[in-house]
Design an enzyme around this catalytic site. Structure first.
Site, mmCIF file in Angstrom:
data_model
loop_
_atom_site.group_PDB
_atom_site.id
_atom_site.type_symbol
_atom_site.label_atom_id
_atom_site.label_comp_id
_atom_site.label_asym_id
_atom_site.label_seq_id
_atom_site.Cartn_x
_atom_site.Cartn_y
_atom_site.Cartn_z
ATOM 1 N N LYS A 258 3.538 -15.160 1.765
ATOM 2 C CA LYS A 258 3.687 -15.857 0.481
ATOM 3 C C LYS A 258 5.185 -16.133 0.311
ATOM 4 O O LYS A 258 5.817 -15.749 -0.685
ATOM 5 C CB LYS A 258 3.099 -14.987 -0.644
ATOM 6 N N ASP B 236 -2.625 -18.162 -0.063
ATOM 7 C CA ASP B 236 -3.653 -18.870 -0.838
ATOM 8 C C ASP B 236 -4.264 -19.992 -0.010
ATOM 9 O O ASP B 236 -5.489 -20.173 0.027
ATOM 10 C CB ASP B 236 -3.093 -19.379 -2.182
ATOM 11 N N ASP C 8 -11.785 -9.465 4.931
ATOM 12 C CA ASP C 8 -13.121 -9.483 4.326
ATOM 13 C C ASP C 8 -13.681 -10.905 4.320
ATOM 14 O O ASP C 8 -14.859 -11.122 4.608
ATOM 15 C CB ASP C 8 -13.085 -8.962 2.874
ATOM 16 N N TYR D 87 0.821 -1.207 0.000
ATOM 17 C CA TYR D 87 0.000 0.000 0.000
ATOM 18 C C TYR D 87 0.859 1.262 0.000
ATOM 19 O O TYR D 87 0.442 2.312 -0.479
ATOM 20 C CB TYR D 87 -0.906 0.047 1.234
ATOM 21 N N ASP E 229 -6.039 -7.164 4.097
ATOM 22 C CA ASP E 229 -7.218 -6.533 3.512
ATOM 23 C C ASP E 229 -8.155 -7.618 2.983
ATOM 24 O O ASP E 229 -9.358 -7.632 3.254
ATOM 25 C CB ASP E 229 -6.783 -5.601 2.369
#
Ligand code: IPM
Ligand code: MG
Length: 360
Positions: free
Chosen positions: A194, A226, A254, A143, A250
């Site tokens: 990751k 993942d 959700d 970000y 982020d």
């Protein structure tokens, strides 16, 4: 002496002002009941700030926030501002506030309330008892990493660039928040990265592993992002506390939120090393239902409870709010997003009224 707190309210856009109005009434009643003195000051952010001042985060807003004990934010954004240049978009104001106040730690709980189990899209046995805290790094990673931008290459091609970067110091400070959060919860921490592909993630994993020596009472595990996404919907009960970087957090927050049936129920806290924290619902400004008295104010109300608990150290007031929310749900009141058979559907204002009655 009556404890006194100065709270900055940022109603923002869309359903923001409606859910903030309900929450303000709740806070006032809690204050008079428990003898806490709140002073409220309102400031502009997001689209509302763009319309009034030309930019999404006026300097005055940051100053007002800094001069308070806690900041309660509703939501920002809407169709109207979506096509503005990036530096003028509402989201840029939000990111500027996170950076400006140094809010590097974002706590996003996803707790299944027994009253709302049937609102989840997953089977009862999968979601029953789920209680997850996502600790998301909020002021670093892709970000904010440099370089960023859209550049023209020597061959005249356009090339969009963002940079995912973390320093060891940034990883350690969010890591410590996460370990300490896990200590206060179920004692399990899953770090998500990751590392099979990204160097930045390898550093992340190494630092979190090294930190774990200081927290022998916390059981640490690692997952690739993942797989973490898959495990969250496959068997969410395996998770207690999750720590991850800005972008992965982020996305995963959700997904975790939706396990509970509605993102309209979930609060969050953004904290820095010092200064006021910002407390806001996980959901957005829902421009499609703005101004129609349909919004669910409960995530905003629960954000006020988080503010009292984590920002102002008033656990009794936080408990009172949380208990009242459970009580109105027990009484069968539901906004449209969590409506169930046999329940009583109410709008935003009416939900606020039954909440005030429950606050006893
Ligand atoms: C969030 C939101 C923001 C983010 C947007 C609105 C900039 O999705 O708080 O999760 O990506 O952080
Ligand atoms: Mg998000």
């Amino acid at each position: 002496m009556t404890p006194s707190f100065r709270i900055t309210l940022l109603p923002g856009d869309g359903i923001g002002p409606e859910i903030m109005a309900v929450t303000l009434d709740v806070l006032k009643q809690v204050g008079s009941k428990l003898d806490l003195e709140f002073t409220f000051q309102e400031a502009l952010i997001g689209g509302a700030a763009i319309d009034a001042t030309g930019g999404p985060l006026p300097e005055e807003t940051l100053t007002t926030c800094r001069n308070s004990d806690a900041v309660l934010l509703a939501a920002i954004g809407g169709y109207k501002w979506d096509t503005l240049p990036r530096e003028l978009r509402p989201e840029t104001g939000l990111l500027g506030m996170r950076a400006g106040l140094g809010l590097f730690a974002n706590l996003r709980p996803a707790t299944i309330l027994p009253q709302l189990i049937d609102a989840s899209s997953l089977k009862r046995e999968v979601v029953e008892g789920v209680d997850i805290m996502v600790v998301r790094e909020l002021t670093g990673g892709i970000y904010f990493g440099q370089p960023k931008g859209v550049f023209t290459t020597e061959t005249g091609e356009q090339r969009g660039v963002n940079t995912m970067a973390y320093t060891d110091g940034e990883i350690d400070r969010i890591g410590r928040v996460a370990f300490e959060t896990a200590q206060k919860r179920g004692g399990k921490l899953c770090s998500v990265d990751k590392a099979n592909v990204l160097e930045v993630s390898q550093l992340w994993r190494d630092r979190i592993t090294a930190l774990s020596e200081d927290y022998s009472d916390v059981e640490l595990s690692h997952l690739y992002v993942d797989n973490a996404a898959m495990q969250l919907v496959r068997w969410p009960k395996q998770f207690d506390t999750i720590v991850t970087g800005n972008l992965f957090g982020d996305i995963l927050s959700d997904a975790a939120a939706m396990l509970t049936g509605s993102i309209g129920m979930l609060p969050s806290a953004s904290l820095g090393a010092e200064g006021p924290g910002v407390f806001e619902p996980v959901h957005g400004s829902a421009p499609d239902i703005a101004g129609q008295d349909k919004a669910n104010p409960l995530a905003q109300v629960l954000s006020a409870a988080m503010m009292l608990r984590y920002g102002l150290n008033q656990p009794q007031a936080a408990d009172l709010i949380e208990t009242s929310v459970l009580s109105v749900l027990d009484q069968g009141y539901r906004t449209g997003d969590i409506m169930a058979e046999g329940a009583t559907q109410v709008g935003c204002k009416a939900m606020g009224e039954v909440l005030l009655k429950a606050l006893v």
